[in-house]
Design an enzyme around this catalytic site. Structure first.
Site, PDB file in Angstrom:
ATOM      1  NE  ARG A 145     -31.615  75.448  33.803  1.00  0.00           N
ATOM      2  CZ  ARG A 145     -30.723  75.143  33.128  1.00  0.00           C
ATOM      3  NH1 ARG A 145     -30.475  74.613  32.041  1.00  0.00           N
ATOM      4  NH2 ARG A 145     -29.410  75.774  33.666  1.00  0.00           N
ATOM      5  CD  GLN A 177     -22.190  85.289  40.476  1.00  0.00           C
ATOM      6  OE1 GLN A 177     -22.616  84.365  40.884  1.00  0.00           O
ATOM      7  NE2 GLN A 177     -22.000  85.613  39.197  1.00  0.00           N
ATOM      8  N   GLY A 225     -22.952  73.725  25.954  1.00  0.00           N
ATOM      9  CA  GLY A 225     -21.917  74.545  25.376  1.00  0.00           C
ATOM     10  C   GLY A 225     -21.135  73.556  24.355  1.00  0.00           C
ATOM     11  CD  GLU A 231     -22.397  78.621  27.177  1.00  0.00           C
ATOM     12  OE1 GLU A 231     -23.425  78.151  27.669  1.00  0.00           O
ATOM     13  OE2 GLU A 231     -21.078  78.008  27.138  1.00  0.00           O
ATOM     14  CG  ASN A 273     -28.929  72.004  34.480  1.00  0.00           C
ATOM     15  OD1 ASN A 273     -28.254  72.789  35.195  1.00  0.00           O
ATOM     16  ND2 ASN A 273     -28.248  71.432  33.445  1.00  0.00           N
ATOM     17  CG  ASN A 289     -39.686  54.451  74.031  1.00  0.00           C
ATOM     18  OD1 ASN A 289     -40.810  54.190  73.657  1.00  0.00           O
ATOM     19  ND2 ASN A 289     -38.552  54.865  73.402  1.00  0.00           N
ATOM     20  NE  ARG A 298     -50.427  35.452  81.082  1.00  0.00           N
ATOM     21  CZ  ARG A 298     -49.795  34.355  81.086  1.00  0.00           C
ATOM     22  NH1 ARG A 298     -50.286  33.343  81.717  1.00  0.00           N
ATOM     23  NH2 ARG A 298     -48.807  33.850  80.426  1.00  0.00           N
TER      24      ARG A 298
END
Ligand code: UD1
Ligand code: CA
Length: 448
Positions: free
Chosen positions: A16, A72, A140, A155, A227, A369, A423
């Site tokens: 999502r 997993q 849930g 759920e 989500n 720089n 200058r």
């Protein structure tokens, strides 16, 4: 106190979010959401901490290191995610906190309450953290029995109309007694609407085994699940609100708190005043009595006591301002030390430099720089005076007390107390302007 282990689930696809990045790496206040959660968990001083990730999530593993990770193999549901962490907790007999990487705002107090809920009564298998959100949406639902124990978590996809009418929702956070963990988790099946292994099934499983599950209640704000990006923005607002409150309680004035954005590590001294629309990136330390004026952007900077910054100032990483330094509007400072009382009041870029104490940098001064390949340093001595619109071509040293005339392009070192003036000579032609105008007028009359 029982020992605590924490399992943090982060292997979900995060569909999502519509992102090529893992959900838990999306940032809240400049820091991945999982890091917010882990730093809260660390305050519990858990004996073990296991983050469950998917096989391809090397980026998540790198982010959470040195925390232990378990893989997993397939995202088959929150129950199968906890199962992936079981080998790491073999024989663990303390309390196991299960947390969701996408529920990062939970507070230390709530985690402590959860763990405490398991103490004593041996028949309690788990404490489930519930909450009553204004809109229960698709969370849930907790089915609570008359005696206050939990009958089931249903759920949303599997819930009946009557169950959907329940307002107490499952936050996802649980404390499970380690002794029962393996037995409960390995009993979960996937006979449900989504054919997933729901962690939430352990409530009914425990009940069937003669154990009970208790409910603890938390508040909606800290249990917000992220989500999608709308919830991500809501989480940002919650975090910013907490930090603004702690900044103000710590002695800083935020004139318009809602427009000040802080980082997790922003450190503000006492009697700091922050005007509207100021953004702090990571790594900022602000001393006492500092005023940060409106519309300033500050990251990786140290600001000494009594300094003034802004409006419209930009301090980038490595900007170190000593006491009483003054940085004015449209000034950018990067990787530079400004010593006590130095002033850069208008429209300047100071990068890779040292500016000595009480030096005054005129409007429009630029440290040149960078030559397209390398960076070079500019060193400005104490009490030096740099005239407006000066280009300091680094590497270059301006001695203590030296003066550089306005409009100079300085490419060679200037001795202490010298005047450098680079200058072209100013030319005056008496009456030239008047003659010029007359000539133009004559030409115009001829042609018309
Ligand atoms: C889950 C709960 C729901 C609760 C809600 C609160 C279950 C079955 N449902 O639903 O009761 O109201 O959180 O926010 O637990 N994850 C894995 N591996 C997986 C699946 C998920 O590690 O195979 C991780 C995700 O990365 C995420 C967390 O588990 O951090 C929750 O998963 P998610 O799919 O967002 O669950 P919800 O549908 O929000
Ligand atoms: Ca979720």
């Amino acid at each position: 106190m029982t020992t605590i282990a924490a399992i943090i689930l982060a292997a979900g696809a995060g569909t999502r979010m519509k992102s090529s990045k893992a959900k838990v790496l999306h940032q809240i206040a400049g820091r991945p959401m999982i890091s917010h959660l882990l730093s809260t968990v660390d305050e519990m001083q858990p004996a073990r901490k296991i983050v469950v990730v998917a096989p391809h999530m090397d980026d998540v593993r790198a982010e959470v290191a040195p925390a232990e990770t378990a893989i997993q193999p397939e995202a088959l549901g929150t129950g199968s995610a906890v199962a992936a962490a079981l080998p790491a907790l073999e024989g663990f007999d303390g309390s196991v906190l299960v947390l969701f990487g996408d529920c990062p705002l939970i507070t230390l107090e709530t985690l402590q309450d959860m763990a405490a809920g398991l103490e004593g009564d041996d028949n309690t298998a788990a404490v489930i953290l519930g909450f009553e959100p204004e809109d229960p949406a698709e969370y849930g639902r907790l089915v609570v029995a008359e005696d206050g124990t939990l009958d089931a978590i249903v759920e949303y996809a599997d819930a009946s109309e009557a169950e959907r009418a329940i307002r107490i929702c499952n936050s996802g956070v649980m404390a499970i007694r380690g002794r029962h963990l393996k037995d409960l988790i390995t009993s979960i099946d996937n006979n449900n609407a989504k054919n997933e292994y729901y962690l939430t099934s352990i409530v009914e499983i425990a009940k069937a085994k003669g154990l009970t599950c208790k409910v603890a209640m938390g508040d909606e704000e800290e249990l917000l699940g992220v989500n999608n990006r709308v919830q991500l923005a809501e989480a940002e607002a919650v975090v910013q609100k907490r930090w603004r409150v702690s900044a103000m309680m710590g002695g800083a004035t935020l004139i318009d708190p809602a427009s000040v954005f802080l980082s997790h590590d922003t450190r503000l001294g006492r009697d700091v005043v922050i005007e509207p629309n100021v953004v702090f990136g990571p790594g900022v330390v602000v001393g006492d009595g500092v005023r940060i004026k409106a519309h300033s952007h500050i990251e990786g900077a140290v600001i000494g006591n009594g300094a003034q910054v802004g409006p419209f100032a930009r301090l980038r990483p490595g900007a170190v301002l000593a006491e009483d330094v003054k940085i004015g509007n449209f000034v950018e400072i990067k990787k530079s030390d400004l010593e006590k009382g130095a002033k850069v009041s208008h429209l300047s870029y100071i990068g890779d430099a040292r500016v000595g104490a009480e030096a005054n940098i005129g409007a429009g001064t630029i440290t040149c720089n960078y030559d397209g390949y390398d960076k070079y340093r500019t060193d400005i001595g104490k009490g030096a005076f740099i005239g407006s619109n000066t280009a300091l071509v680094a590497p270059v040293v301006i001695g203590d007390g030296a003066i550089v005339g306005a409009g100079s392009t300085v490419a060679r070192d200037v001795e202490a107390d010298a005047l450098a003036l680079v200058r072209a000579e100013q030319v005056h032609k008496q009456g030239w302007a008047e003659r010029f105008r007359k000539m133009k007028l004559r030409l115009k009359n001829k042609t018309s």
